[in-house]
Design an enzyme around this catalytic site. Structure first.
Site, PDB file in Angstrom:
ATOM      1  N   SER A 171     -10.508  -0.953 -22.452  1.00  0.00           N
ATOM      2  CA  SER A 171     -11.842  -0.527 -22.008  1.00  0.00           C
ATOM      3  C   SER A 171     -11.719   0.696 -21.103  1.00  0.00           C
ATOM      4  CB  SER A 171     -12.517  -1.624 -21.169  1.00  0.00           C
ATOM      5  OG  SER A 171     -12.449  -2.880 -21.799  1.00  0.00           O
TER       6      SER A 171
ATOM      7  N   MET B 171      -1.730   2.435 -10.469  1.00  0.00           N
ATOM      8  CA  MET B 171      -1.627   1.004 -10.188  1.00  0.00           C
ATOM      9  C   MET B 171      -1.836   0.655  -8.707  1.00  0.00           C
ATOM     10  SD  MET B 171      -1.181   0.053 -13.225  1.00  0.00           S
ATOM     11  CE  MET B 171      -0.721  -1.659 -13.145  1.00  0.00           C
ATOM     12  N   ARG B 172      -2.842   1.253  -8.105  1.00  0.00           N
ATOM     13  CA  ARG B 172      -3.176   0.908  -6.722  1.00  0.00           C
ATOM     14  C   ARG B 172      -4.632   0.473  -6.646  1.00  0.00           C
ATOM     15  NH1 ARG B 172       0.476  -0.093  -3.307  1.00  0.00           N
ATOM     16  NH2 ARG B 172      -0.933   0.437  -1.615  1.00  0.00           N
TER      17      ARG B 172
ATOM     18  N   ARG C 218      -3.626   0.843   3.467  1.00  0.00           N
ATOM     19  CA  ARG C 218      -4.401   1.368   2.348  1.00  0.00           C
ATOM     20  C   ARG C 218      -5.349   2.495   2.758  1.00  0.00           C
ATOM     21  NH1 ARG C 218      -4.142  -1.345  -2.337  1.00  0.00           N
ATOM     22  NH2 ARG C 218      -3.582  -3.424  -1.712  1.00  0.00           N
TER      23      ARG C 218
ATOM     24  N   GLY D 266       2.841   7.519 -18.007  1.00  0.00           N
ATOM     25  CA  GLY D 266       1.922   8.622 -18.278  1.00  0.00           C
ATOM     26  C   GLY D 266       1.647   8.877 -19.754  1.00  0.00           C
TER      27      GLY D 266
ATOM     28  N   ASN E 216     -11.570   4.959 -15.227  1.00  0.00           N
ATOM     29  CA  ASN E 216     -10.333   4.189 -15.329  1.00  0.00           C
ATOM     30  C   ASN E 216     -10.208   3.644 -16.743  1.00  0.00           C
ATOM     31  OD1 ASN E 216      -7.974   2.811 -14.418  1.00  0.00           O
ATOM     32  ND2 ASN E 216      -9.155   0.907 -14.280  1.00  0.00           N
TER      33      ASN E 216
ATOM     34  N   ASP F 158     -11.831  -3.391 -11.575  1.00  0.00           N
ATOM     35  CA  ASP F 158     -12.008  -3.533 -13.033  1.00  0.00           C
ATOM     36  C   ASP F 158     -13.407  -4.038 -13.396  1.00  0.00           C
ATOM     37  OD1 ASP F 158      -9.378  -2.687 -13.427  1.00  0.00           O
ATOM     38  OD2 ASP F 158      -8.599  -4.713 -13.321  1.00  0.00           O
TER      39      ASP F 158
HETATM   40  C1  GRF Z   1      -1.915   1.377 -19.595  1.00  0.00           C
HETATM   41  O1  GRF Z   1      -1.889   0.229 -20.398  1.00  0.00           O
HETATM   42  C2  GRF Z   1      -3.137   1.386 -18.718  1.00  0.00           C
HETATM   43  O2  GRF Z   1      -4.264   0.858 -19.331  1.00  0.00           O
HETATM   44  C3  GRF Z   1      -2.691   0.473 -17.601  1.00  0.00           C
HETATM   45  O3  GRF Z   1      -1.342   0.822 -17.368  1.00  0.00           O
HETATM   46  C4  GRF Z   1      -0.787   1.361 -18.562  1.00  0.00           C
HETATM   47  C5  GRF Z   1      -0.306   2.731 -18.206  1.00  0.00           C
HETATM   48  O4  GRF Z   1       0.360   3.338 -19.244  1.00  0.00           O
HETATM   49  N1  GRF Z   1      -3.540   0.596 -16.451  1.00  0.00           N
HETATM   50  P1  GRF Z   1       0.711   4.880 -19.196  1.00  0.00           P
HETATM   51  O5  GRF Z   1       1.302   5.176 -17.826  1.00  0.00           O
HETATM   52  O6  GRF Z   1      -0.534   5.653 -19.467  1.00  0.00           O
HETATM   53  O7  GRF Z   1       1.754   5.063 -20.278  1.00  0.00           O
END
Ligand code: GRF
Length: 216
Positions: free
Chosen positions: A135, A89-90, A64, A11, A106, A144
């Site tokens: 990005s 991350m899903r 899902r 986070g 995102n 993405d």
């Molecule tokens: C970041 O690099 C984000 O772009 C990727 O996962 C990482 C998450 O980092 N999707 P955090 O949880 O914001 O520290």
């Protein structure tokens, strides 16, 4: 502007957004932080900032579709004008993405369209690119692959490891994500027919460049 933020881990992007919201320069009201994993540091960060937290654990769902439905139910209780994926991350279902079209952002740790997916820093090093980065994009059903709003680059140095590169990219993420969210909250940024417009102007296919935007 009411927003909901989805996380899966540390986070640090969430923290950058919380800090921006507290600075009053970014007119958002973070209604809730939702994680698909219990006990992650991002939840702790939200609690410390007195933001409501929820866990919707994907492991508790049969597939899902069921998970995304539950997620929509939780998110919509807060009636957000914007849903922010911050290290979430899903892979989301088409139903989920379509439900939030034009109000789902995102951040991805690469200069899209290069290196979509996972392990971007390792893949950037292996490929020998001289520039890497991050990005911010609107989310569409292509993973993405949605329209890019803003990118920031970092040079890839000869002695970089995946870890050093990740840390350098993350620093840039913490700059570009709050800025895009601010634009959106100020209603300067909209998605119009799958085309991001900033102050009614179309953006380049790979989005704006952070160094250019902040030059003056
Ligand atoms: C970041 O690099 C984000 O772009 C990727 O996962 C990482 C998450 O980092 N999707 P955090 O949880 O914001 O520290």
């Amino acid at each position: 502007m009411p927003v909901v933020i989805l996380i899966s881990g540390s986070g640090s992007n969430l923290q950058a957004i919380i800090d921006a919201a507290h600075s009053k320069h970014c007119p958002i009201d973070i209604k809730a932080v939702i994680s698909n994993r219990p006990d992650v540091k991002g939840l702790e960060r939200a609690r410390l900032a007195n933001i409501e937290t929820q866990v919707v654990d994907h492991k508790q769902f049969d597939g899902r579709e069921a998970f995304d439905k539950a997620l929509i139910t939780q998110i919509d209780k807060h009636q957000p004008a914007l849903v922010i994926l911050a290290g979430f991350m899903r892979i989301l279902t088409h139903e989920f993405v379509e439900h939030y079209t034009g109000r789902l952002l995102n951040i991805h740790p690469a200069l899209l369209p290069d290196f979509p997916g996972l392990n971007t820093h390792e893949r950037a090093l292996e490929s020998g690119v001289k520039q890497h980065g991050a990005s911010v994009h609107f989310v569409t059903t292509e993973v993405d692959g949605g329209p890019i709003v803003l990118q920031a680059s970092v040079p890839v140095k000869v002695d970089d490891t995946a870890e050093t590169l990740a840390a350098n990219v993350l620093q840039q993420e913490h700059l570009i994500y709050p800025l895009v969210i601010k634009w959106y909250a100020e209603k300067r940024l909209v998605l119009d027919n799958n085309m991001p417009l900033l102050d009614k102007k179309e953006l380049p296919a790979t989005g704006l460049d952070y160094a250019e935007v902040t030059k003056n």
